[in-house]
Design an enzyme around this catalytic site. Structure first.
Site, PDB file in Angstrom:
ATOM      1  N   PRO A 140       8.223  75.741 -50.554  1.00 22.88           N
ATOM      2  CA  PRO A 140       7.685  76.751 -50.674  1.00 22.88           C
ATOM      3  C   PRO A 140       8.307  78.291 -50.744  1.00 22.88           C
ATOM      4  O   PRO A 140       7.521  79.276 -51.182  1.00 22.88           O
ATOM      5  CB  PRO A 140       7.040  76.650 -49.231  1.00 22.88           C
ATOM      6  N   LYS A 142      11.032  78.843 -52.487  1.00 21.97           N
ATOM      7  CA  LYS A 142      11.553  79.409 -53.883  1.00 21.97           C
ATOM      8  C   LYS A 142      11.381  78.313 -54.755  1.00 21.97           C
ATOM      9  O   LYS A 142      11.314  77.121 -54.531  1.00 21.97           O
ATOM     10  CB  LYS A 142      13.150  79.762 -53.546  1.00 21.97           C
ATOM     11  N   GLU A 187       7.196  70.379 -53.335  1.00 20.68           N
ATOM     12  CA  GLU A 187       6.469  71.312 -52.516  1.00 20.68           C
ATOM     13  C   GLU A 187       6.154  72.730 -53.326  1.00 20.68           C
ATOM     14  O   GLU A 187       6.457  73.777 -52.967  1.00 20.68           O
ATOM     15  CB  GLU A 187       7.651  71.931 -51.543  1.00 20.68           C
ATOM     16  N   GLU A 284       7.375  63.511 -47.106  1.00 20.59           N
ATOM     17  CA  GLU A 284       8.525  64.014 -46.326  1.00 20.59           C
ATOM     18  C   GLU A 284       8.244  64.174 -45.060  1.00 20.59           C
ATOM     19  O   GLU A 284       7.302  64.697 -44.753  1.00 20.59           O
ATOM     20  CB  GLU A 284       9.159  65.379 -47.101  1.00 20.59           C
ATOM     21  N   ASP A 293      24.626  67.832 -32.670  1.00 24.01           N
ATOM     22  CA  ASP A 293      25.135  68.008 -33.972  1.00 24.01           C
ATOM     23  C   ASP A 293      26.685  67.482 -34.014  1.00 24.01           C
ATOM     24  O   ASP A 293      27.237  67.420 -33.284  1.00 24.01           O
ATOM     25  CB  ASP A 293      25.330  69.520 -34.291  1.00 24.01           C
ATOM     26  N   ASP A 295      28.334  67.441 -37.412  1.00 22.88           N
ATOM     27  CA  ASP A 295      29.133  67.726 -38.718  1.00 22.88           C
ATOM     28  C   ASP A 295      29.672  68.936 -38.624  1.00 22.88           C
ATOM     29  O   ASP A 295      30.078  69.539 -39.654  1.00 22.88           O
ATOM     30  CB  ASP A 295      28.217  67.352 -39.796  1.00 22.88           C
TER      31      ASP A 295
HETATM   32 CA    CA Z   1      24.740  69.405 -38.751  1.00 26.72          CA
END
Ligand code: CA
Length: 649
Positions: A140, A142, A187, A284, A293, A295
């Protein structure tokens, strides 16, 4: 010539061995020892999809995936064993720069989609092709036109999009990929492919739809929108109808922490079925199994993020969230399925941001690489990096499937396990600095079936003394209940027995104004820059001499006997000679006062009245008297933040 013939033979042999035309039978998992799964009434052929568009880049980055026995395995086989019957894949026109360096997010062009499609087909899963009609992410926020089409008018873009769609689908067909559904745009909330009018969007969508019908007449054509909470779907569908778009499925993204309630989702999509007879689905969705987290690149949701959190961030909480969303689809009048977004987008390395960054750049395994900068300067160009959803994966950080992945296989039958606490709900308490701190002795356990149960809790290392002496502050207390960690947020506050004490009701409310001097202005004003706290404050101004002369007061009954204090703050100017004082009346007898002054703009003065004793049944009135002779442009001032609270020695 000979060389070419030989090459053909090798290629056709490879085709046989990679098995894109021969399907491999897989056994679907039968149960789980730890995962509670409620039984859902799923229609025959219910779409249980996952979007693993980033998977090739992850594998190229060295990520390994495992099966439930801990053996390295083709992730597509594990997905099929887990009951997944659809693989969704995004397709970008040309997600790379002039040097051929990929933008990231899997670098998915049609060739990558074919690779993914072949593996899906091999394990008996259908492919859902998601054309973004852009060179990179379309959502939504871009809907950028592909580079090669950027100079085209709508009249030129329409046949280009048709030809591109047709050629791409033909490529899939030639590879014998089992395409079940094709999405015309991603989207597309009122924009697509650089077009920002519904006329433009629909003109292009019709060309896409026409191409799908020609190449895959058996496949469904889907449109896909986001933000059901805005309740705009009926409006979108009316535009598609007005422009005569030929499609089958009206799909919605549904991220439960952003996108409103399931009741709203059902009602929004039912409107489309009622009015236009379309099938609907959740295209989705995802939810976190941990707040961590893995990574070194920040996640969309996690500890402390300001989102709706109706389920704990646990494997079971994640499963329950998806199952509830799936159940919502079954309650829709024509709901056909659900796709989980990027369940395999895990970390590409365990050691450092630098190590991972190198892989994200080289293989496109992060959400965006720095090479996307020129095409998408304001988003990818600024925030490029890794996975923001590794904590929403259905695989752990090492590539082992989580038990929650089995829900696709188990939803039809359900899976009973012993009822037990899965997590403990956080509790928040407010304690007056002057009162004894009392922590709750019971908390809510979230059970594995997502029901709640009150259980006993033990808090650890509570320093009551420090909290009492620390003034207004928030403390985090950890404890244990049912063997799980419990968290209590203790807000030490200064209790206020006045109502509307900062005028944030936007009116006087419990306050009474007695205007002796007929001032030009006395009212509650909304202007945060002129307020001590909040947005609202009491305002006065009057031009004529001696016309500022008023009382502002509030009566309070039923106070517990004891010692109390009162204060109120003012600022203002052009006052001339003044008689300003805060006062306390006990049963209408003036008991105590203290003088105040108007010394300039935003020069707030807090007028404290000496502590006073309240006995049973007393009626207390607290107020401020403001009387100004005025000078210059007339006396003016602001009143804010009155406080009446008990005092302990
Ligand atoms: Ca991450």
């Amino acid at each position: 010539m000979k060389k070419a013939v030989l090459l053909c033979m090798i290629l056709s042999l490879l085709t046989v061995f990679t098995g894109c035309s021969s399907k491999e039978k897989v056994d679907v998992v039968q149960g789980s020892e730890t995962l509670y799964v409620k039984k859902l009434d799923l229609k025959e052929g219910f779409i249980k999809g996952v979007d693993v568009s980033s998977v090739l880049s992850l594998e190229e980055s060295g990520v390994k995936f495992y099966d439930y026995e801990g053996n390295e395995a083709d992730i597509f086989k594990t997905l099929a064993q887990s009951g997944v019957n659809y693989i969704r894949v995004r397709v970008w026109n040309k997600p790379s720069d002039a040097n051929g360096d990929g933008y990231g997010g899997g670098n998915n062009d049609i060739n990558r989609a074919v690779e993914i499609g072949k593996r899906a087909t091999k394990y008996g899963m259908k492919l859902l092709v998601d054309f973004h009609y852009s060179d990179f992410w379309a959502d939504p926020g871009k809907q950028m036109v592909p580079k090669e089409w950027s100079k085209m008018s709508l009249e030129e873009k329409a046949p280009a999009l048709y030809e591109y769609t047709k050629a791409s689908l033909q490529h899939l067909k030639d590879a014998k990929v089992d395409v079940g559904m094709v999405q015309i745009g991603n989207e597309t909330n009122g924009a697509m492919c650089g077009e920002k009018t519904w006329m433009g969007v629909c003109t292009l969508m019709k060309e896409g739809s026409r191409a799908v019908r020609e190449i895959f007449p058996e496949a469904k054509v889907a449109v896909h929108f986001a933000n059901p909470e805005n309740q705009s779907y009926e409006n979108y569908a009316s535009k598609l109808d007005y422009y005569g778009l030929d499609y089958d499925v009206f799909a919605s993204s549904y991220y439960p922490y952003w996108h409103g309630t399931l009741e709203n989702l059902i009602s929004e999509l039912d409107k489309i079925t009622d009015k236009y007879g379309k099938e609907v689905m959740v295209m989705e969705t995802s939810y976190a199994y941990t707040a961590e987290d893995s990574d070194f690149f920040g996640n969309t949701i996690g500890e402390g993020s300001a989102v709706v959190k109706n389920y704990p961030y646990t494997v079971q909480g994640q499963a329950n969230c998806i199952l509830d969303t799936m159940e919502a689809v079954t309650k829709m009048k024509n709901g056909i399925g659900l796709c989980y977004w990027e369940p395999a987008w895990i970390t590409v390395g365990q050691n450092s941001y630098e190590e991972n960054f190198e892989k994200w750049e080289k293989y496109g395994s992060g959400w965006a690489s720095s090479y996307a900068r020129a095409y998408d300067p304001s988003d990818a160009g600024k925030y490029y990096g890794g996975s923001a959803v590794d904590n929403q994966a259905l695989f752990d950080k090492d590539g082992h499937p989580l038990e929650s992945l089995k829900l696709f296989a188990l939803a039809d039958q359900g899976n009973e396990v012993a009822l037990q606490a899965d997590a403990i709900e956080d509790v928040t308490v407010f304690c007056d600095l002057n009162d004894e701190i009392v922590l709750p002795d019971k908390v809510n356990a979230v059970m594995n079936d997502n029901s709640k149960k009150e259980v006993a809790v033990t808090w650890k290392d509570v320093d009551y003394d420090a909290m009492k002496k620390g003034g207004v502050n928030t403390y985090v207390i950890k404890g244990e209940a049912e063997g799980r960690e419990a968290t209590c947020f203790v807000n030490m506050i200064e209790y206020n027995f006045l109502s509307n004490y900062s005028f944030e009701d936007g009116e006087w409310g419990a306050w009474k104004v007695t205007d002796y001097g007929k001032a030009d202005q006395i009212y509650v004003e909304e202007k945060s820059t002129d307020s001590l706290t909040g947005k609202w404050h009491g305002h006065f101004w009057s031009a004529a001499k001696n016309s500022v002369n008023f009382d502002l007061e509030q009566e309070v009954k039923d106070l517990k006997p004891g010692k109390y204090k009162y204060a109120i703050s003012i600022m203002g100017s052009d006052a001339g000679e003044t008689a300003i004082y805060a006062y306390v009346k006990i049963n209408s007898d003036l008991f105590a006062t203290n003088e105040g002054h108007l010394t300039g703009y935003n020069m707030w003065e807090k007028i404290n009245v000496a502590p006073f004793e309240v006995t049973e049944g007393d009626i207390i009135t607290v107020g401020i008297h403001i009387q100004c002779a005025g000078e210059g442009n007339g006396a003016w001032g602001k009143i804010d933040d009155a406080l009446l609270n008990s005092v302990t020695e």
